[in-house]
Scaffold this active site. Structure first.
Site, PDB file in Angstrom:
ATOM      1  N   LYS A 183       0.842  -1.214   0.000  1.00 51.69           N
ATOM      2  CA  LYS A 183       0.000   0.000   0.000  1.00 51.69           C
ATOM      3  C   LYS A 183       0.878   1.266   0.000  1.00 51.69           C
ATOM      4  O   LYS A 183       2.092   1.187   0.127  1.00 51.69           O
ATOM      5  CB  LYS A 183      -0.961  -0.031   1.185  1.00 51.69           C
ATOM      6  CG  LYS A 183      -1.793  -1.324   1.261  1.00 51.69           C
ATOM      7  CD  LYS A 183      -2.782  -1.482   0.116  1.00 51.69           C
ATOM      8  CE  LYS A 183      -3.157  -2.932  -0.134  1.00 51.69           C
ATOM      9  NZ  LYS A 183      -4.337  -3.436   0.486  1.00 51.69           N
TER      10      LYS A 183
HETATM   11  C1  LIG Z   1      -5.251  -4.604   0.780  1.00 51.96           C
HETATM   12  C2  LIG Z   1      -6.711  -4.475   0.713  1.00 51.96           C
HETATM   13  C3  LIG Z   1      -7.536  -4.811   1.797  1.00 51.96           C
HETATM   14  C4  LIG Z   1      -7.023  -5.512   3.011  1.00 51.96           C
HETATM   15  O1  LIG Z   1      -6.005  -4.883   3.701  1.00 51.96           O
HETATM   16  P1  LIG Z   1      -5.197  -5.674   4.825  1.00 51.96           P
HETATM   17  O2  LIG Z   1      -4.524  -4.599   5.604  1.00 51.96           O
HETATM   18  O3  LIG Z   1      -4.242  -6.565   4.091  1.00 51.96           O
HETATM   19  O4  LIG Z   1      -6.153  -6.435   5.629  1.00 51.96           O
HETATM   20  C5  LIG Z   1      -8.874  -4.556   1.697  1.00 51.96           C
HETATM   21  N1  LIG Z   1      -9.418  -4.021   0.592  1.00 51.96           N
HETATM   22  C6  LIG Z   1      -8.679  -3.702  -0.476  1.00 51.96           C
HETATM   23  C7  LIG Z   1      -9.349  -3.084  -1.663  1.00 51.96           C
HETATM   24  C8  LIG Z   1      -7.303  -3.936  -0.461  1.00 51.96           C
HETATM   25  O5  LIG Z   1      -6.569  -3.659  -1.544  1.00 51.96           O
END
Ligand SMILES: *Cc1c(COP(=O)(O)O)cnc(C)c1O
Length: 383
Positions: A183
């Site tokens: 992210k």
């Molecule tokens: C990465 C992601 C999540 C989940 O995030 P985590 O921190 O890994 O639980 C949820 N929704 C979307 C659209 C994502 O890309």
């Protein structure tokens, strides 16, 4: 061909990040404590939200939100199928029913009109997903929700730094961010729940740590008050300070990270503009600021020439990594086998699910890396 493999994502960790984590490790307090409180405060300052709760992941945040809103058997939750599986898994695990809504073919985001078609007497919650760094057009979605007394939880995993009509995502309604390593900022793993609904935030704080009534890290006793009692059964979704300090350090640099992502994305767009077979996502026309979490293209070559999966394989053979965001949830084995196809299907979701591919994009890349990717794509498509 590139000598070195170019991954599709790589976190930007510097020596000061490493030193800050080391300091927490030496401090004698490594789990949830003062760094969490500071990270939450800084996240509020950054997004403009009233309250932020640091969590072990965005998935944990969605679990807590569903629980806190009392979503369960008999309830329907409207969510795109073009998303990460975690939200849908949790809706199912809560006993509620996910109702898949289609997305715009060129932004991969759902719209108020599409949501309208999926409303029923049982609808209780809408989970719009901000996609690739662009925001959903929230105003009309909020109108629908307000008119029917529905909850909205924004999936903001892709949206750290994204703005919609002049305000950061997180400022205007319950939102959940992710700090997974791919992210825009990372804490290793982690998430943040933002809202200015104090009751909801209290409930999330309580549920994230065993349902204990006293959340505050107590500076005097250097820990949680031993008098805290269980007010309701809760989970254990707190973020250790080792990770909170990393997230906080990254947040201080997010503006630079996102500016760099934007430059690289613009370079991709320029270089790819002349290629008919490669269609980048469209940029929404309403006022917003893009955080360029992902650079997604759709491969629109004739399938007999090259399938998307073969295209990704060919790039990999030439030392270029790619990602897939996302394979439609309703087409994954469990959901295919247990759920009926939604009425009218999800044509735009399905069209994209077969064609999308995320190209390398991270702040440590150079324009030369982008050129390598584009040149390699040309080589593959021409040969
Ligand atoms: C990465 C992601 C999540 C989940 O995030 P985590 O921190 O890994 O639980 C949820 N929704 C979307 C659209 C994502 O890309």
């Amino acid at each position: 061909m590139r000598k070195e493999f170019l991954p599709f994502s790589r976190p930007s960790i510097d020596e000061a990040d490493i030193a800050a984590v080391g300091e927490v490790l030496r401090s004698g307090w490594i789990t949830t404590g003062p760094k969490n409180a500071e990270f939450e405060e800084k996240f509020c300052d950054y997004t403009g939200c009233d309250q932020a709760v640091a969590l072990s992941s965005a998935t944990a945040g969605m679990h807590l939100a569903l629980k806190a809103l009392g979503i369960g058997p008999g309830d329907e939750v409207i969510t795109p199928s073009m998303t990460w599986v975690s939200t849908v898994n949790l809706i199912v695990l809560s006993g509620a029913k996910p109702v898949f809504v289609d997305v715009d073919r060129d932004t991969l985001m759902t719209t108020a009109e599409l949501i309208q078609e999926r409303l029923s007497e049982r609808t209780r919650l809408i989970v719009p997903v901000h996609f690739a760094g662009a925001p959903v057009d929230m105003e009309p979605v909020r109108k629908i929700a307000a008119g029917r007394n529905l909850h909205i939880i924004e999936d903001a995993a892709h949206a750290v730094g994204t703005e919609y009509r002049g305000q950061k995502i997180g400022k205007n309604g319950p939102s959940i961010f992710s700090f997974h390593p791919i992210k825009n900022i990372t804490s290793g793993e982690g998430g943040m729940f933002c809202s200015d609904d104090l009751d909801l935030v209290d409930r999330i704080r309580r549920l994230k740590f065993h349902g204990l009534g006293l959340d505050a890290y107590d500076r005097q006793t250097q820990g949680r008050s031993p008098q805290a009692q269980v007010l309701e059964p809760g989970f254990k979704y707190n973020l250790p300070d080792i990770l909170a300090v990393l997230g906080m350090r990254q947040l201080a640099r997010v503006k630079d990270f996102n500016a760099r992502r934007t430059q690289l994305a613009m370079h991709y767009r320029e270089r790819l503009a002349e290629m008919d077979e490669i269609r980048p996502l469209a940029i929404p026309s309403y006022p917003h600021k893009h955080s360029w979490h992902l650079f997604i293209i759709r491969l629109d070559a004739h399938p007999s020439k090259l399938s998307r999966n073969d295209f990704m394989e060919e790039l990999k053979r030439r030392n270029i990594g790619t990602g897939l965001h996302f394979r439609a949830v309703h087409q994954q084995k469990y959901y295919r086998e247990t759920m009926k196809a939604p009425p009218g299907g999800l044509p735009n979701t399905e069209w994209n699910s077969e064609r999308i591919c995320s190209l390398p994009l991270f702040p440590g890349m150079t324009h030369g890396d982008v050129d390598d990717v584009v040149d390699t794509i040309k080589e593959i498509l021409i040969s």
